[in-house]
Design a protein around this motif. Structure first.
Motif, mmCIF file in Angstrom:
data_model
loop_
_atom_site.group_PDB
_atom_site.id
_atom_site.type_symbol
_atom_site.label_atom_id
_atom_site.label_comp_id
_atom_site.label_asym_id
_atom_site.label_seq_id
_atom_site.Cartn_x
_atom_site.Cartn_y
_atom_site.Cartn_z
ATOM 1 N N TYR A 4 31.037 -48.901 -43.723
ATOM 2 C CA TYR A 4 32.923 -48.594 -43.638
ATOM 3 C C TYR A 4 32.948 -48.830 -45.659
ATOM 4 N N CYS A 5 31.801 -48.832 -46.191
ATOM 5 C CA CYS A 5 32.092 -48.818 -47.655
ATOM 6 C C CYS A 5 33.172 -47.360 -48.647
ATOM 7 N N CYS B 53 34.413 -52.347 -46.591
ATOM 8 C CA CYS B 53 32.732 -52.783 -46.298
ATOM 9 C C CYS B 53 33.408 -54.114 -46.834
ATOM 10 N N HIS C 143 28.936 -57.204 -43.992
ATOM 11 C CA HIS C 143 29.146 -55.750 -44.664
ATOM 12 C C HIS C 143 28.209 -54.544 -44.549
ATOM 13 N N ASN C 144 28.961 -53.817 -43.882
ATOM 14 C CA ASN C 144 27.914 -52.686 -42.935
ATOM 15 C C ASN C 144 28.419 -51.305 -44.405
ATOM 16 N N ASP C 145 27.272 -50.646 -44.467
ATOM 17 C CA ASP C 145 27.109 -49.427 -45.395
ATOM 18 C C ASP C 145 28.249 -48.444 -44.758
#
Length: 450
Positions: A350-351, A337, A346-348
């Protein structure tokens, strides 16, 4: 169908002095099977039990389709010279080969979690250095089973609950979901070996080179005449650097030492050797969806074109590796992310996700996971089996003495962690006994290229 692959990560044709890469990614879908191998000549093998016979032999031998071996092209020879050139670095002490050591399967030959670098050699990287082997079939980054998204629109974010259960007995199921896959580095931020090479070269914590410094070296190196013969005498600095990066990519694609497929397991797949009793049992446990379930992500079967398995599905997982005490304080490595990719932002969701590495030559590595937190395969196996059963073995403690599970990931991202795939399912007892874990490790040694 399991996964998109590309025949060649870096396939370039030169036209005059333009020196531009024409990349051609030909995607196709592969199938993986629990205990079988597939060849173009013997589709009947699908119905056979191809687990090791009682004497360790392979009842379904195949002829593996390996990358062609030919003399290195002029561009690849130039790439080899660049690969070993320490003068390209800001310190004058680091080359690509300093961290990607040929005798260590192009991985570090030391037990440092983070490589040392910088202009004064007083800085450290923030991730464990991966091997550069077996990148010739690495697909570019995409989201989804068939990279169906247009070139102009970003991939859609994953809807809630997208993650299907991964099982070694049905590796095709999870590939149908919209999942991140492909790309280079632990976080997939690069799509080609050219852009991958530029990362450590210009990173102030690693080779710490500058644009001007690299261009000057390329103009006055022992190999400069070869470079100018290939691209012309009047190339700009930008052209010089672009062609140098392309040459590094060609070297990795063409040199057989980056993808030899010469392990005992490859010989076993071809019926040229037998596995020992422990290796055979380790392979069975590796493939068993109710035991190790390793083959759900680390595919162990020959693909339908007869190519050796890479022991990765190229996808990403959030496994919640423990925090390495040597990691920079007050920071979290969020992985995918935070990769800085424009196509996903920034995609949560994918964190905490990091790329699944190949297990080839893993038995010769000194550190494991993206942060180098483990130093032995036994520690890795124990973590997979006991992470949620005995978390106190791996994670730090709070001030009150209680265990802080998943201590290297902010609490708000904990829903991303894989809690569904075996052996991470909730168990009252471990999926693999200590003896079984050891047998899986014995099998992993059979993946080592001599």
């Amino acid at each position: 169908m399991r996964q998109r692959f590309s025949d060649s990560v870096e396939r370039g044709e030169r036209s005059g002095n333009a020196g531009r890469q024409s990349a051609s990614f030909r995607s196709f879908l592969t199938k993986a099977f629990l205990l079988g191998t597939l060849t173009a000549n013997a589709p009947a093998a699908l119905a056979k039990d191809c687990s090791p016979a009682s004497d360790g032999s392979n009842p379904c031998p195949v002829t593996l389709v390996r990358p062609p071996v030919a003399p290195l092209s002029a561009m690849a020879k130039l790439g080899k010279a660049l690969f070993f050139d320490k003068a390209l670095s800001g310190s004058g002490q680091l080359s690509c080969a300093s961290c990607h050591v040929p005798s260590a399967h192009y991985a570090p030959d030391n037990a440092l979690a983070f490589a040392k670098g910088g202009v004064a050699m007083d800085k450290f990287g923030v991730r464990a250095v991966p091997s550069l082997t077996y990148r010739e079939r690495q697909p570019p980054f995409s989201v989804g089973p068939d990279n169906a998204t247009s070139e102009t629109a970003p991939p859609p974010p994953p809807p809630p609950g997208i993650k299907g259960v991964k099982s070694a007995s049905n590796t095709g199921a999870s590939a149908q979901a919209m999942v991140p896959q492909g790309g280079l580095f632990w976080d997939g931020r690069a799509d080609t070996l050219q852009s991958q090479a530029a990362g450590p070269l210009f990173d102030a914590r690693e080779m710490a080179a500058t644009h001007a410094g690299v261009a000057a070296r390329l103009r006055h190196a022992p190999y400069s005449a070869d470079l100018f013969r290939l691209i012309g005498a009047h190339a700009s600095d930008d052209m010089l650097i672009a062609e140098a990066l392309f040459a590094l990519a060609r070297y990795q694609i063409e040199a057989p030492s980056f993808h030899p497929y010469s392990s005992r397991y490859d010989a076993w797949l071809e019926g040229k050797t037998r596995l020992t009793r422990d290796e055979a049992e380790g392979l069975r446990l590796f493939n068993d969806p109710a035991k190790g379930n390793c083959a759900a992500c680390h595919l162990s079967a020959v693909d339908e074109e007869g190519r050796p398995p890479l022991f990765t599905d190229h996808q990403y997982e959030a496994l919640a590796a423990p925090r390495n005490p040597l990691a920079p304080k007050g920071t979290y490595d969020l992985g995918l992310c935070a990769a800085g990719r424009a196509d996903i932002g920034h995609n949560d969701a994918y964190c905490g996700f990091f790329r699944t590495p190949s297990l080839r030559n893993s038995a010769t590595r000194k550190v494991f996971f993206h942060n180098g937190v483990f130093t032995t395969l036994r520690q890795v196996m124990d973590f997979y089996v006991l992470r949620d059963i005995e978390p106190e073995r791996f994670y730090s403690r709070r001030r009150d003495g209680s265990v802080r599970p998943h201590d290297d990931l902010p609490v708000r991202y904990e829903n991303n962690i894989d809690n569904t795939d075996a052996p991470f399912e909730k168990h009252a007892s471990p999926a693999l006994t200590p003896v079984e874990r050891e047998k899986v490790i014995i099998f992993l040694h059979a993946l080592t290229d001599p």
